[in-house]
Design an enzyme around this catalytic site. Structure first.
Site, PDB file in Angstrom:
ATOM      1  N   ASP A  21       0.651  -1.414  -0.060  1.00  0.00           N
ATOM      2  CA  ASP A  21       0.155   0.098  -0.137  1.00  0.00           C
ATOM      3  C   ASP A  21       0.775   1.398   0.075  1.00  0.00           C
ATOM      4  O   ASP A  21       1.544   1.438   0.855  1.00  0.00           O
ATOM      5  CB  ASP A  21      -0.815   0.130   1.252  1.00  0.00           C
ATOM      6  N   ASP A  29      -1.888  -1.416  -3.960  1.00  0.00           N
ATOM      7  CA  ASP A  29      -2.040  -0.583  -4.942  1.00  0.00           C
ATOM      8  C   ASP A  29      -1.196  -0.967  -6.158  1.00  0.00           C
ATOM      9  O   ASP A  29      -0.131  -1.487  -5.858  1.00  0.00           O
ATOM     10  CB  ASP A  29      -2.357   0.823  -4.688  1.00  0.00           C
ATOM     11  N   ASP A  98      -5.652 -11.284 -14.633  1.00  0.00           N
ATOM     12  CA  ASP A  98      -6.615 -12.340 -14.095  1.00  0.00           C
ATOM     13  C   ASP A  98      -8.112 -12.057 -14.751  1.00  0.00           C
ATOM     14  O   ASP A  98      -8.518 -10.778 -14.348  1.00  0.00           O
ATOM     15  CB  ASP A  98      -7.037 -12.252 -12.528  1.00  0.00           C
ATOM     16  N   ASP A 194     -10.597 -16.870 -14.887  1.00  0.00           N
ATOM     17  CA  ASP A 194     -11.021 -17.410 -13.754  1.00  0.00           C
ATOM     18  C   ASP A 194     -12.266 -18.188 -14.163  1.00  0.00           C
ATOM     19  O   ASP A 194     -13.060 -18.010 -15.071  1.00  0.00           O
ATOM     20  CB  ASP A 194     -11.808 -15.975 -13.037  1.00  0.00           C
ATOM     21  N   GLU A 253      -8.745 -21.266 -15.135  1.00  0.00           N
ATOM     22  CA  GLU A 253      -8.942 -22.093 -13.570  1.00  0.00           C
ATOM     23  C   GLU A 253      -9.793 -23.128 -13.749  1.00  0.00           C
ATOM     24  O   GLU A 253     -11.058 -22.619 -14.389  1.00  0.00           O
ATOM     25  CB  GLU A 253      -9.189 -20.870 -12.795  1.00  0.00           C
ATOM     26  N   HIS A 318      -4.792 -17.330  -3.689  1.00  0.00           N
ATOM     27  CA  HIS A 318      -5.417 -16.547  -2.886  1.00  0.00           C
ATOM     28  C   HIS A 318      -6.675 -17.026  -2.102  1.00  0.00           C
ATOM     29  O   HIS A 318      -7.499 -16.443  -1.625  1.00  0.00           O
ATOM     30  CB  HIS A 318      -5.995 -15.124  -3.691  1.00  0.00           C
ATOM     31  N   ASP A 319      -7.059 -18.253  -2.665  1.00  0.00           N
ATOM     32  CA  ASP A 319      -8.132 -19.103  -2.327  1.00  0.00           C
ATOM     33  C   ASP A 319      -8.076 -20.065  -1.167  1.00  0.00           C
ATOM     34  O   ASP A 319      -8.854 -20.860  -0.898  1.00  0.00           O
ATOM     35  CB  ASP A 319      -8.878 -19.670  -3.644  1.00  0.00           C
TER      36      ASP A 319
HETATM   37  O1  TEU Z   1     -12.461 -19.260  -7.620  1.00  0.00           O
HETATM   38  C1  TEU Z   1     -13.227 -20.263  -8.337  1.00  0.00           C
HETATM   39  C2  TEU Z   1     -13.082 -21.519  -7.651  1.00  0.00           C
HETATM   40  O2  TEU Z   1     -12.668 -22.553  -8.380  1.00  0.00           O
HETATM   41  C3  TEU Z   1     -13.605 -21.854  -6.267  1.00  0.00           C
HETATM   42  O3  TEU Z   1     -13.436 -23.052  -5.719  1.00  0.00           O
HETATM   43  C4  TEU Z   1     -12.551 -20.922  -5.497  1.00  0.00           C
HETATM   44  O4  TEU Z   1     -11.250 -21.782  -5.623  1.00  0.00           O
HETATM   45  C5  TEU Z   1     -12.850 -21.025  -4.056  1.00  0.00           C
HETATM   46  O5  TEU Z   1     -11.985 -21.936  -3.290  1.00  0.00           O
HETATM   47  C6  TEU Z   1     -14.289 -20.691  -3.727  1.00  0.00           C
HETATM   48  O6  TEU Z   1     -14.466 -21.454  -2.399  1.00  0.00           O
HETATM   49  C7  TEU Z   1     -12.406 -18.148  -8.689  1.00  0.00           C
HETATM   50  C8  TEU Z   1     -11.356 -17.085  -7.859  1.00  0.00           C
HETATM   51  O7  TEU Z   1     -10.061 -17.530  -7.616  1.00  0.00           O
HETATM   52  C9  TEU Z   1     -12.051 -16.805  -6.441  1.00  0.00           C
HETATM   53  O8  TEU Z   1     -11.253 -15.808  -5.749  1.00  0.00           O
HETATM   54  C10 TEU Z   1     -13.419 -15.999  -6.886  1.00  0.00           C
HETATM   55  O9  TEU Z   1     -14.097 -15.731  -5.288  1.00  0.00           O
HETATM   56  C11 TEU Z   1     -14.266 -16.986  -7.505  1.00  0.00           C
HETATM   57  O10 TEU Z   1     -13.495 -17.360  -8.627  1.00  0.00           O
HETATM   58  C12 TEU Z   1     -15.548 -16.422  -8.043  1.00  0.00           C
HETATM   59  O11 TEU Z   1     -14.870 -15.161  -9.124  1.00  0.00           O
END
Ligand code: TEU
Length: 545
Positions: A21, A29, A98, A194, A253, A318-319
Site C-alpha cells: 500500500d 495498489d 486475471d 477465472d 482456472e 489467494h483462495d
Molecule cells: O475461484 C473459483 C473456484 O474455483 C472456487 O473453488 C475457489 O477456488 C474458492 O475455493 C471458492 O471457494 C475463482 C477465484 O479464484 C475466487 O477468488 C473467486 O472468489 C471465484 O472464482 C469467483 O470469481
C-alpha cells in the site's frame, strides 16, 4: 516440443489488495507493485499473475467486475497501470491479467439493463428462470437469487453480487473476446481466466446432486459446450495475435478438471486443476476438512502429469490457506517445510506458480474473532450458522481452511504493519503477528532463509530444460511419508526426495542409484548412498544421478 516463453516460466501471483500500500488507505495498489518490481526480478521470476484490478464494488475483492475497461480507483489509475506494464517489460518480465469471464458484478451496466425488464436486449446476457433449481453456490445455500423487478431468479454460482454470464449467447462471447483484445493491445502478455471450467452450463433441470465437490466436477464444470467456447476463444484471440507475432499465454482456472476431461482444454496453453487442492475437502466442501491422504496426493501428480499436455504447478493461491500451514509444519519446521514445497514446485513438469508471501514462508494468522475474516465465503458461512455448536465447528474450520489466511498483508519488514502501509494506518486485513520474525527484509539478509532457497530453486528451474520439460516418474508411491520422483531427459537425470513429515525416515530407493552430485537441499548435510537415504524431518534433496 515447441518452446514457448511461458513453458520454463515461474510466475508470481500478486493479490494487489494485500501486496503493498503506497497511498496509505490500508489497501494495496499498483504503485506498490511498481515499487516492488526489483524485488520480484531479484527473485528470478518470469512473470506476474495480477489478480483483478478492474472497476469493482469489491464484493469478492475484485472478482466482481463492474467495468472491464477501467481500473478500480483504490488500486490506481489507467496511467499507473500502463506505467506498471512498461516497468515490468523493462525488467524482461511478463504480466498476465486475471480475467473473470464467468460472471460480472451485479453493478455492471449489462446486468442493470438485463434485470430492468424481460425484453431488454441484454436480458439474455445472464441466466434467468421462473423457478430456481437445487444448485448451491460456492458462497450461498442457493445459486439463484430472486430479482423483484421482473420476479425471476438469476444464477450466481458465487456471490449474489456475481450473476453468471450466459456464454451460450454469442453476443456475450463476442464482448468477452473484445475485452481480451483491449488488454492485449495495452501490452499484457496473457490471462489467467477465472472459472474457465464453468462457463458452459449444464441443463438446469433439478436432479439429485452429489456432495459439493462432486457437484463441481459433474454439474458446474466441463459443460456440454465448453470445448466449443474455449476453441472459439483461442481462435478469436490467441490465433489473431499469433498472426501478429505475439505468443499470448492463457491459463484457465479449472475446478473439475480431472482425468478424462482434459481434452476439453487442450487448445489453451495450460489449466490449473484442483485435484490436490480439494483433496482434504470432505463431502461438505472446504469447511469439512478431512485428513490429507498423502498417497492420493502423490497419485494426483502422476495422473495429471500424464493427462495434461502442459501442467500448471501450484500448491497455494489467494483462495487457500498458507502453503506452509496447510501442507507443512509451520511451528517446529516452518523453514524446512517451506523450502521443501519450494523445491517441489520447481521440480515438477510444467509452468510453476509462487503465491505472494510463500517465498518467505508466511503462515496462517491466529484466529482471534470472527471479525478477522473478511472473505464473503467465510462471512456468509458465519451468517448461516445458527447454533453455538455450528459456530464452534466453523471457527475450527476457518482456523485452517479460510481463504483469508492467504490475504494478510505481505510482511516486508519489522516496522509497524510489517511495512505494508505506514504506521497509524489500519490495513484492510490484519498483519500476522509473527511479522517481526518472518519478513522480506530479514529474509534477504539471511543466507539460510526460505527466500534465498526460493531464489536458488527458481533459478535452477528456469535455466534447466530437464526440470522444465523432462519426464516425470514417481517411485514407491505407496510410501506414506516420502515423495520420491525422477526427472529425466536425454541430457540429465535428477532424483528428488522429499520427506513430507516431521519424522526421521530411512528411505530405500526401488533400485540402487549412481549418485553424481547433490544439487541442492534444505539441510546443510545429507546422508545419501546409492541404496539408502536417511532423511531428517522435512528434508528435501535434489540429486543428479
Ligand atoms: O475461484 C473459483 C473456484 O474455483 C472456487 O473453488 C475457489 O477456488 C474458492 O475455493 C471458492 O471457494 C475463482 C477465484 O479464484 C475466487 O477468488 C473467486 O472468489 C471465484 O472464482 C469467483 O470469481
Amino acid at each position: 516440443m515447441d518452446f514457448r516463453w511461458w513453458k520454463n516460466g515461474v510466475f508470481y501471483q500478486v493479490y494487489p489488495m494485500s501486496f503493498k500500500d503506497t497511498d496509505n488507505d490500508g489497501v494495496g495498489d499498483l504503485n506498490g507493485i511498481i515499487e516492488k518490481l526489483d524485488y520480484l526480478k531479484a527473485l528470478g521470476i518470469t512473470g506476474v499473475w495480477l489478480c483483478p484490478i478492474y472497476a469493482s464494488p469489491l464484493a469478492d475483492n475484485g472478482y466482481d467486475i463492474s467495468d472491464y475497461r477501467a481500473i478500480q480507483p483504490r488500486f490506481g489509475t489507467m496511467e499507473i497501470f500502463e506505467t506498471m506494464i512498461k516497468e515490468i517489460h523493462k525488467r524482461d518480465m511478463y504480466v498476465i491479467m486475471d480475467l473473470v469471464l464467468n460472471h460480472t458484478s451485479d453493478e455492471h451496466p449489462w446486468f442493470i439493463e438485463s434485470k430492468s425488464s424481460k425484453d431488454n436486449p441484454k436480458r439474455d446476457y445472464y441466466h434467468w428462470r421462473d423457478e430456481p433449481n437445487n444448485w448451491k453456490s460456492f458462497f450461498e445455500p442457493t445459486a439463484w437469487e430472486l430479482d423483484p423487478t421482473t420476479n425471476q431468479y438469476y444464477l450466481h454460482l458465487f456471490h449474489t453480487k456475481q450473476p453468471d454470464l450466459k456464454w451460450e449467447n454469442p453476443e456475450v462471447r463476442r464482448e468477452m473476446y473484445e475485452i481480451m483484445h483491449y488488454w492485449l493491445e495495452k501490452g499484457v502478455d496473457g490471462f489467467r481466466v477465472d472459472c474457465m471450467s464453468m462457463i458452459s452450463k449444464q441443463d438446469f433441470k433439478t436432479q439429485p446432486l452429489p456432495n459439493f465437490n462432486d457437484t463441481i466436477d459433474t454439474i458446474y464444470s466441463n459443460g456440454p459446450r465448453l470445448k466449443e467456447f474455449i476453441n472459439e476463444m483461442v481462435e478469436n484471440v490467441v490465433d489473431k495475435w499469433k498472426e501478429k507475432g505475439r505468443d499470448v499465454y492463457i491459463v484457465g482456472e479449472g475446478p473439475g478438471v480431472k482425468v478424462g476431461k482434459f481434452h476439453i482444454y487442450e487448445k489453451v496453453s495450460s489449466m490449473f486443476h484442483f485435484r490436490h487442492m480439494f483433496l482434504d475437502h470432505g463431502p461438505g466442501g472446504r469447511y469439512d476438512r478431512q485428513p490429507l491422504d498423502f498417497v492420493k496426493f502423490k497419485q494426483i501428480f502422476v495422473d495429471m502429469d500424464k493427462e495434461m499436455t502442459w501442467p500448471s504447478i501450484f500448491l497455494s493461491n489467494h483462495d487457500f490457506p498458507r502453503l506452509v500451514s496447510r501442507f507443512g509444519d509451520d511451528k517446529k519446521y516452518r523453514v524446512q517445510s517451506a523450502k521443501l514445497f519450494g523445491l517441489l514446485l520447481m521440480t515438477m513438469r510444467g509452468t510453476s506458480f509462487v503465491y505472494q508471501g510463500d517465498e518467505i514462508g508466511m503462515t496462517n494468522f491466529e484466529f482471534k474473532t470472527f471479525d478477522d475474516f473478511k472473505d464473503p465465503k467465510a462471512v456468509r458461512a458465519l451468517q448461516e450458522t445458527k447454533t453455538g455448536e455450528e459456530k464452534d465447528n466453523l471457527k475450527s474450520q476457518l482456523t485452517t481452511q479460510a481463504r483469508d489466511h492467504a490475504r494478510t498483508p505481505i510482511q516486508w519488514n519489522s516496522q509497524p504493519n510489517a511495512g505494508f502501509c505506514k504506521a497509524g494506518v489500519t490495513p484492510w486485513m490484519k498483519v500476522v503477528e509473527n511479522y517481526k520474525e518472518i519478513n522480506v527484509e530479514k529474509s534477504e539478509k539471511d543466507p539460510g532463509s526460505v527466500l534465498n532457497f526460493y531464489k536458488r530453486v527458481i533459478n535452477l528451474k528456469t535455466k534447466n530444460r530437464t526440470l522444465t520439460e523432462g519426464e516425470f516418474e514417481v517411485e514407491n508411491i505407496e510410501n506414506k511419508k516420502i515423495f520420491s520422483y525422477f526427472r529425466s531427459s536425454n541430457e540429465q537425470k535428477f532424483w528428488i526426495i522429499l520427506n513430507v513429515s516431521s519424522d526421521e525416515v530411512v528411505y530405500k530407493p526401488a533400485t540402487s542409484l549412481s549418485i553424481k552430485k547433490i544439487i541442492i537441499s534444505n539441510y546443510s548435510e545429507n546422508e545419501v548412498t546409492s541404496t539408502e537415504v536417511k532423511l531428517k524431518p522435512w528434508e528435501a534433496i535434489l540429486i543428479e544421478i
